[in-house]
Scaffold this motif. Structure first.
Motif, PDB file in Angstrom:
ATOM      1  N   THR A 144       6.922   7.305 -16.523  1.00 34.76           N
ATOM      2  CA  THR A 144       5.787   7.838 -16.729  1.00 34.76           C
ATOM      3  C   THR A 144       5.515   9.271 -16.516  1.00 34.76           C
ATOM      4  OG1 THR A 144       4.596   6.998 -15.193  1.00 34.76           O
ATOM      5  CG2 THR A 144       4.903   5.522 -16.756  1.00 34.76           C
ATOM      6  N   ASN A 145       6.456  10.116 -15.749  1.00 30.94           N
ATOM      7  CA  ASN A 145       6.137  11.331 -15.430  1.00 30.94           C
ATOM      8  C   ASN A 145       4.841  11.673 -14.756  1.00 30.94           C
ATOM      9  OD1 ASN A 145       8.877  12.287 -16.454  1.00 30.94           O
ATOM     10  ND2 ASN A 145       7.988  12.105 -18.571  1.00 30.94           N
ATOM     11  N   GLN A 146       4.247  10.801 -14.116  1.00 35.83           N
ATOM     12  CA  GLN A 146       3.161  11.240 -13.371  1.00 35.83           C
ATOM     13  C   GLN A 146       3.582  12.005 -12.113  1.00 35.83           C
ATOM     14  OE1 GLN A 146       1.127   7.545 -11.916  1.00 35.83           O
ATOM     15  NE2 GLN A 146       1.814   6.584 -13.739  1.00 35.83           N
ATOM     16  N   PRO A 147       2.479  12.817 -11.805  1.00 38.25           N
ATOM     17  CA  PRO A 147       2.755  13.760 -10.475  1.00 38.25           C
ATOM     18  C   PRO A 147       2.790  12.863  -9.246  1.00 38.25           C
ATOM     19  CG  PRO A 147       0.444  14.006 -11.314  1.00 38.25           C
ATOM     20  CD  PRO A 147       1.333  13.164 -12.362  1.00 38.25           C
ATOM     21  N   ALA A 148       3.390  13.592  -8.161  1.00 33.82           N
ATOM     22  CA  ALA A 148       3.326  12.736  -6.862  1.00 33.82           C
ATOM     23  C   ALA A 148       1.886  12.798  -6.202  1.00 33.82           C
ATOM     24  CB  ALA A 148       4.517  13.574  -6.181  1.00 33.82           C
ATOM     25  N   ALA A 149       1.700  11.569  -5.582  1.00 28.06           N
ATOM     26  CA  ALA A 149       0.350  11.709  -5.032  1.00 28.06           C
ATOM     27  C   ALA A 149       0.370  12.835  -3.920  1.00 28.06           C
ATOM     28  CB  ALA A 149       0.089  10.330  -4.271  1.00 28.06           C
ATOM     29  N   ASP A 179      14.004  -1.305  -1.822  1.00 29.65           N
ATOM     30  CA  ASP A 179      13.429  -0.344  -2.910  1.00 29.65           C
ATOM     31  C   ASP A 179      12.952   0.915  -2.178  1.00 29.65           C
ATOM     32  OD1 ASP A 179      13.269  -2.532  -4.287  1.00 29.65           O
ATOM     33  OD2 ASP A 179      11.545  -3.483  -3.724  1.00 29.65           O
ATOM     34  N   PHE A 180      12.467   0.982  -0.837  1.00 27.89           N
ATOM     35  CA  PHE A 180      11.996   2.209   0.027  1.00 27.89           C
ATOM     36  C   PHE A 180      13.192   3.038   0.074  1.00 27.89           C
ATOM     37  CE2 PHE A 180       8.356  -0.386   1.142  1.00 27.89           C
ATOM     38  CZ  PHE A 180       7.383   0.463   1.255  1.00 27.89           C
ATOM     39  N   VAL A 181      14.374   2.696   0.192  1.00 25.42           N
ATOM     40  CA  VAL A 181      15.725   3.707  -0.051  1.00 25.42           C
ATOM     41  C   VAL A 181      15.659   4.429  -1.040  1.00 25.42           C
ATOM     42  CG1 VAL A 181      18.008   3.725  -0.194  1.00 25.42           C
ATOM     43  CG2 VAL A 181      17.110   2.340   1.573  1.00 25.42           C
ATOM     44  N   VAL A 182      15.471   3.742  -2.339  1.00 26.55           N
ATOM     45  CA  VAL A 182      15.280   4.428  -3.600  1.00 26.55           C
ATOM     46  C   VAL A 182      13.936   5.541  -3.374  1.00 26.55           C
ATOM     47  CG1 VAL A 182      15.099   4.249  -6.049  1.00 26.55           C
ATOM     48  CG2 VAL A 182      16.411   2.593  -4.600  1.00 26.55           C
ATOM     49  N   LEU A 183      13.095   5.099  -3.037  1.00 30.56           N
ATOM     50  CA  LEU A 183      11.931   5.686  -3.071  1.00 30.56           C
ATOM     51  C   LEU A 183      12.030   7.127  -2.096  1.00 30.56           C
ATOM     52  CD1 LEU A 183       8.824   3.358  -2.858  1.00 30.56           C
ATOM     53  CD2 LEU A 183       9.172   5.004  -4.519  1.00 30.56           C
ATOM     54  N   VAL A 184      12.574   6.948  -1.064  1.00 31.42           N
ATOM     55  CA  VAL A 184      12.956   7.870  -0.077  1.00 31.42           C
ATOM     56  C   VAL A 184      13.880   8.967  -0.801  1.00 31.42           C
ATOM     57  CG1 VAL A 184      13.727   8.608   2.418  1.00 31.42           C
ATOM     58  CG2 VAL A 184      12.319   6.613   1.961  1.00 31.42           C
ATOM     59  N   LEU A 244       3.796   5.921  -2.977  1.00 35.79           N
ATOM     60  CA  LEU A 244       5.032   6.478  -3.291  1.00 35.79           C
ATOM     61  C   LEU A 244       5.452   6.461  -4.675  1.00 35.79           C
ATOM     62  CD1 LEU A 244       6.380   5.714   0.410  1.00 35.79           C
ATOM     63  CD2 LEU A 244       5.417   7.844  -0.154  1.00 35.79           C
ATOM     64  N   MET A 245       5.213   5.444  -4.948  1.00 38.84           N
ATOM     65  CA  MET A 245       5.886   4.954  -6.411  1.00 38.84           C
ATOM     66  C   MET A 245       5.208   5.801  -7.695  1.00 38.84           C
ATOM     67  SD  MET A 245       5.365   1.321  -7.184  1.00 38.84           S
ATOM     68  CE  MET A 245       6.407   1.555  -8.881  1.00 38.84           C
ATOM     69  N   GLN A 246       4.001   6.641  -7.272  1.00 34.44           N
ATOM     70  CA  GLN A 246       3.418   7.097  -8.394  1.00 34.44           C
ATOM     71  C   GLN A 246       4.268   7.855  -9.526  1.00 34.44           C
ATOM     72  OE1 GLN A 246      -0.389   8.850  -7.524  1.00 34.44           O
ATOM     73  NE2 GLN A 246      -0.489   9.900  -9.394  1.00 34.44           N
ATOM     74  N   PRO A 247       5.044   8.755  -9.014  1.00 35.36           N
ATOM     75  CA  PRO A 247       5.717   9.639  -9.746  1.00 35.36           C
ATOM     76  C   PRO A 247       6.794   9.051 -10.342  1.00 35.36           C
ATOM     77  CG  PRO A 247       6.385  10.390  -7.850  1.00 35.36           C
ATOM     78  CD  PRO A 247       5.270   9.445  -7.573  1.00 35.36           C
ATOM     79  N   THR A 248       7.329   7.748  -9.999  1.00 34.37           N
ATOM     80  CA  THR A 248       8.508   6.820 -10.344  1.00 34.37           C
ATOM     81  C   THR A 248       8.182   5.568 -10.561  1.00 34.37           C
ATOM     82  OG1 THR A 248       8.815   6.409  -7.993  1.00 34.37           O
ATOM     83  CG2 THR A 248       9.952   8.274  -8.813  1.00 34.37           C
ATOM     84  N   SER A 249       7.114   5.244 -11.368  1.00 32.97           N
ATOM     85  CA  SER A 249       6.557   3.892 -11.805  1.00 32.97           C
ATOM     86  C   SER A 249       7.393   3.246 -12.291  1.00 32.97           C
ATOM     87  CB  SER A 249       5.299   4.265 -12.503  1.00 32.97           C
ATOM     88  OG  SER A 249       5.493   4.626 -13.708  1.00 32.97           O
ATOM     89  N   GLY A 250       8.487   3.658 -12.748  1.00 35.29           N
ATOM     90  CA  GLY A 250       9.618   2.592 -13.655  1.00 35.29           C
ATOM     91  C   GLY A 250      10.579   2.127 -12.593  1.00 35.29           C
ATOM     92  N   ILE A 251      10.525   2.612 -11.599  1.00 31.57           N
ATOM     93  CA  ILE A 251      11.558   2.243 -10.577  1.00 31.57           C
ATOM     94  C   ILE A 251      11.919   0.803 -10.329  1.00 31.57           C
ATOM     95  CG2 ILE A 251      12.343   2.222  -8.101  1.00 31.57           C
ATOM     96  CD1 ILE A 251      12.010   5.012  -8.097  1.00 31.57           C
ATOM     97  N   PHE A 252      10.661  -0.022  -9.812  1.00 32.85           N
ATOM     98  CA  PHE A 252      10.805  -1.410  -9.773  1.00 32.85           C
ATOM     99  C   PHE A 252      10.477  -2.291 -10.961  1.00 32.85           C
ATOM    100  CE2 PHE A 252       9.886   0.938  -5.879  1.00 32.85           C
ATOM    101  CZ  PHE A 252      11.123   0.927  -5.338  1.00 32.85           C
ATOM    102  N   ARG A 253      10.419  -1.926 -11.993  1.00 39.47           N
ATOM    103  CA  ARG A 253       9.866  -2.417 -13.319  1.00 39.47           C
ATOM    104  C   ARG A 253      10.837  -2.217 -14.205  1.00 39.47           C
ATOM    105  NH1 ARG A 253       4.684  -0.057 -12.029  1.00 39.47           N
ATOM    106  NH2 ARG A 253       3.525  -1.410 -10.801  1.00 39.47           N
ATOM    107  N   GLY A 268       0.861  -0.982   0.000  1.00 39.39           N
ATOM    108  CA  GLY A 268      -0.036   0.051   0.057  1.00 39.39           C
ATOM    109  C   GLY A 268       0.838   1.282   0.241  1.00 39.39           C
ATOM    110  N   LEU A 269       1.929   1.304   0.719  1.00 37.83           N
ATOM    111  CA  LEU A 269       2.605   2.343   0.778  1.00 37.83           C
ATOM    112  C   LEU A 269       3.450   2.378  -0.428  1.00 37.83           C
ATOM    113  CD1 LEU A 269       4.276   1.925   4.306  1.00 37.83           C
ATOM    114  CD2 LEU A 269       2.562   3.542   3.765  1.00 37.83           C
ATOM    115  N   ARG A 270       4.155   1.422  -1.199  1.00 37.30           N
ATOM    116  CA  ARG A 270       4.621   1.464  -2.087  1.00 37.30           C
ATOM    117  C   ARG A 270       3.723   2.114  -3.227  1.00 37.30           C
ATOM    118  NH1 ARG A 270       4.585  -2.606  -6.182  1.00 37.30           N
ATOM    119  NH2 ARG A 270       6.723  -2.673  -7.424  1.00 37.30           N
ATOM    120  N   GLN A 271       2.579   1.554  -3.585  1.00 34.74           N
ATOM    121  CA  GLN A 271       1.726   2.026  -4.444  1.00 34.74           C
ATOM    122  C   GLN A 271       1.472   3.748  -4.716  1.00 34.74           C
ATOM    123  OE1 GLN A 271      -0.046   0.720  -6.757  1.00 34.74           O
ATOM    124  NE2 GLN A 271       0.448  -1.409  -6.702  1.00 34.74           N
TER     125      GLN A 271
END
Length: 861
Positions: free
Chosen positions: A375-380, A412-417, A360-369, A355-358
């Motif tokens: 995809t240049n989405q705005p941050a939640a 993964d969360f280190v990259v997101l943070v 936080l990763m919105q603006p970085t949707s390619g990080i773990f794929r 849930g947290l990952r979904q």
């Protein structure tokens, strides 16, 4: 309220409330406030700030405090009648038709109180009245007939129940505030209101709350099936609960951590475990289940005004954070925080992480794929609050920390943070986000397993957003983390200097476990050392040397514990040995001579108007020591460049409440453990670059920033008040066995720890010492300011707009600007508030007049 005549009638009722002193207490007229409005907007728009303030005017000196002629008496009656009606609708059938819905009256009662409470909280002259009226045991209310002068006593919650005069001081029940909170919590779980319809044994609508978890997830395998109407009703109740809890908004940041916020104290210390668990799980699941999106489509979280689900998610997350972060007075136990710390099932942790990952990763949707691109989405819009929730879970639940690290999700969360920290680092209005991200990483870094996991190769940099990519990067997660720490140390604006100790603490914590550090990363550490060892940095402030000591300690840990596994780093240290030798021979006189010479050279070159360092005239009467070599001119065997490489416990630890008492000892600092080696005198004089929460920059203290040194900024100013004393120059020699208990100077620290740069690793390395983040009253003030700033700015109903908040300052933002991002400037809100909490003084009582015509945002205090 569709017809204009109805709105006009409601407005006339409001005017009468403020101006009529003869409204009978048992008049049916009072019920109009709960029956006429049809929407929340009706209550919000028709009840202006002036109307509300007229009900909170100070009582004239010639009138008794509770006299009928006081406008405040009408406010008391309105509150009594509203709470009494909410209680009656919940406990008995009040309509002739037992099947008639209660929704509209309940919602209007909630809306009236939501509108009124902030104006009560802002009025300092009502503090004593508020404490007595809401939080003292409830006694009979008094009514004086304006014609006859006869007194009448009755139960405020039931105007038909009179009380004999001889029992006017009798206790009728618990405090009114506690009863209101109980009523509202019940409404969160009330059938036919926030839960689906449910009938009793007689086929009539159920009048008992049903404590269940709203959504499937933690504590429930199946949700209750809330309708959109149920969600809208729950959202309005949560908004009132936030309004009740928002007393903190009207306190100064320096005292907010020490004040008893009665509603939060009652909610977080109640003993009803069923209420606590169902409330906690309902709020948590509502947030974590919002728009689970396995297909990778864009998640639009931008329409809080239009999407009742989004509003419910936002209020759920904010109210959850307010509950779990509240420091209960006198070190009392926060039951919500304890319950969060008791979560232990692996499936619950998996649900939380996803849930947290979904979000936080919105603006970085390619990080773990790796097969997908950015995809240049705005941050939640709730990303800041989500980061805060992640930090709270790390602090209060050690099982969650272990799960996160053992399953490799921590990487993964280190990259997101890091993404949120790096993306916000150059925006002065979002430095609170950067600060929180750094403390999250520091909290993770104290775990030994985390340091070891960072040795995993980092292989998908090409999928990262541009802000996260390091040119020509090769290496492990440790290289990636240190590389971005170096960026935050040397490439950020001046406002982040207060984070340097925490950033260096992260390196200290992971250093004993890092292996195979790459050449570029080794160069970064050595470049940071060169910058920190320059005289212009060391002499800029009395305690800047502590930063250098912290970096040297980290480098020493690398050599002591992992020397054989870090040949590139060893090679970098050996090549830079003359830098260490120059620092070993550091003297104040030699440093001043170098500064004067450098100033003259730049002046001759026309770079700037040279200014002789004021500290040149400091007390230097003692015997002059050997001059130090000019560090900027020390030759090296080879140059260093950053470029390509070659090849349970139930209790929260640390909990906010457990550190509240400790904060009294050092009220002006939020000291990480790395600052413990300083003397009390030096600690009290810390500059902005040495405490986790900087002092006001208006004070005459200045430091040479690493950013300025690395960009060759030459017009550095020096602290007029800093005079290198004999104690500073020749303090006690550092003990190599326990570096945390001595006062050191740059010369003694370097001599003791690095006389021999690199030798054989010791047969028995010293014990690893972690540097943890410690909560203090000052830190809690910053954190509360940030959280409540988010609440203030994210609220589409403008509940607090125009009130004189004191926890942060407010300015109006033009509407067209606010629409550029999903929540306007909300993702930046709260990050700027109380950045300089030490000695904070808010102008004009906190900036109340944000105006109600546009979106609100924070400005730096």
């Amino acid at each position: 309220m569709g017809a204009s005549e109805s709105k006009l009638a409601f407005k006339e009722d409001i005017f009468r409330l403020a101006g009529d002193e003869n409204i009978p207490i048992d008049s049916q007229w009072w019920s109009r406030f709960l029956q006429l409005p049809e929407t929340a907007e009706d209550v919000q728009n028709l009840w202006s700030a002036n109307d509300l303030r007229s009900l909170t005017l100070n009582t004239p000196a010639d009138r008794p405090l509770h006299s009928q002629s006081s406008p405040r008496k009408n406010a008391e009656t309105l509150i009594y009648r509203t709470i009494g009606r909410l209680h009656a609708l919940q406990t008995r059938r009040v309509y002739d038709d037992p099947h008639a819905p209660i929704t509209l009256e309940v919602l209007n009662g909630v809306r009236v109180l939501t509108r009124l409470l902030p104006y009560i909280y802002e009025a300092d002259h009502l503090n004593d009245w508020e404490a007595q009226f809401f939080w003292a045991p409830r006694k009979p209310a008094e009514y004086v007939n304006p014609k006859s002068g006869q007194k009448k006593y009755f139960d405020g919650l039931n105007e038909t129940k009179t009380v004999p005069e001889q029992q006017k001081d009798a206790v009728l029940g618990p405090p009114l505030g506690e009863q209101l909170l109980d009523i509202l919590i019940n409404y969160l779980f009330f059938p036919n209101f926030t839960l689906p319809p449910r009938n009793d044994d007689n086929g009539l609508p159920e009048l008992k709350p049903k404590f269940v978890v709203w959504q499937s997830g933690i504590g429930a395998n199946k949700g209750v099936g809330m309708s959109k109407e149920n969600e809208r009703n729950a959202m309005e109740v949560l908004r009132l609960l936030l309004a009740l809890s928002s007393r903190a908004m009207y306190l100064a940041p320096g005292i907010v951590a020490e004040k008893d916020v009665k509603p939060l104290t009652y909610l977080t210390t109640q003993s009803d475990r069923q209420v606590i668990l169902n409330t906690l799980c309902s709020l948590l699941n509502t947030v974590l289940k919002y728009h689970q999106n396995p297909w990778g489509f864009s998640i639009d979280l931008s329409a809080a005004n239009k999407d009742s689900k989004q509003a419910l998610v936002t209020y759920s997350l904010q109210f959850l954070l307010v509950l779990i972060t509240y420091p209960v007075p006198n070190n009392g136990a926060n039951e919500f925080r304890k319950a969060l710390g008791r979560l232990h099932r692996a499936e619950d942790f998996q649900f939380i992480c996803e849930g947290l990952r979904q979000i936080l990763m919105q603006p970085t949707s390619g990080i773990f794929r790796p097969v997908q691109r950015l995809t240049n989405q705005p941050a939640a819009p709730i990303a800041p609050e989500t980061l805060s929730l992640f930090w709270e879970l790390l602090q209060c639940n050690k099982r969650f920390r272990s799960y996160l690290i053992d399953t490799d999700r921590a990487k993964d969360f280190v990259v997101l943070v890091l993404y949120y920290a790096v993306e916000a680092k150059d925006d002065p209005s979002r430095q609170g986000i950067v600060r929180m991200c750094v403390f999250i990483l520091q909290t993770l870094s104290v775990e030994e397993k985390f340091g070891k996991k960072l040795n995993t190769p980092f292989t998908f940099q090409e999928t990262l957003p541009p802000a996260l990519q390091i040119p020509n990067f090769h290496g492990s997660y440790a290289d990636f983390l240190i590389g971005h720490i170096h960026t935050l140390l040397t490439g950020s604006n001046r406002g982040l200097e207060s984070l340097h100790p925490a950033l260096l603490a992260i390196i200290n914590n992971i250093a004993p476990y890092v292996q195979d550090l790459q050449r570029a990363t080794s160069s970064m550490l050595l470049n940071a050392f060169v910058s920190m060892s320059q005289p212009s940095f060391l002499l800029a402030n009395e305690t800047n040397y502590v930063l250098l000591f912290s970096l040297l300690d980290a480098m020493n840990a690398l050599l002591e514990h992992q020397q054989e596994e870090n040949r590139r780093f060893v090679d970098a240290v050996v090549r830079s040995r003359k830098r260490f030798e120059a620092l070993r021979d550091f003297t104040v006189d030699g440093a001043l001579e170098e500064l004067d010479r450098s100033t003259k050279e730049r002046k001759d070159a026309g770079e700037f108007a040279g200014v002789r360092s004021p500290i040149r005239n400091a007390s230097l009467d003692s015997a002059r020591a050997t001059r130090s070599p000019a560090l900027s001119n020390v030759p090296e065997d080879s140059a260093f460049a950053i470029g390509d490489d070659e090849d349970e416990d139930d209790e929260a630890t640390p909990s906010i409440s457990s550190h509240a008492s400790a904060s009294v000892a050092v009220p002006n600092d939020a000291l990480p453990l790395q600052s413990r080696s300083m003397s009390e005198k030096a600690r009290g004089k810390q500059p902005a670059g040495l405490s986790s929460f900087s002092r006001s920059t208006s004070q005459n203290t200045s430091t040479t920033s690493l950013h300025a040194l690395n960009t060759h900024t030459s017009n550095t100013t020096y602290n007029q008040s800093f005079s290198p004393t004999a104690e500073w120059r020749g303090g006690p020699r550092l003990s190599t066995s326990d570096p945390s208990t001595n006062t050191t100077t740059p010369a003694t620290a370097t001599t003791a720890k690095h006389a021999d740069l690199v030798g054989a690793p010791p047969s028995s390395p010293s014990e690893v010492k972690v540097q943890t983040f410690r909560w203090t009253a000052r830190a809690l003030g910053w954190y509360a300011s940030m959280l409540w700033g988010w609440v203030y700015a994210a609220d589409p109903a403008r509940v607090w707009a125009g009130t004189a908040v004191r926890l942060f300052a407010v300015r109006a933002q033009r509407r067209e600007v606010s629409l550029k991002s999903p929540r306007g400037a909300v993702d930046a809100v709260g990050d700027t508030i109380a950045r300089r909490i030490g000695g904070l003084s808010l102008p004009g009582g906190g900036g109340g007049g944000g105006g109600e015509g546009g979106r609100q945002t924070m400005r730096e205090v």
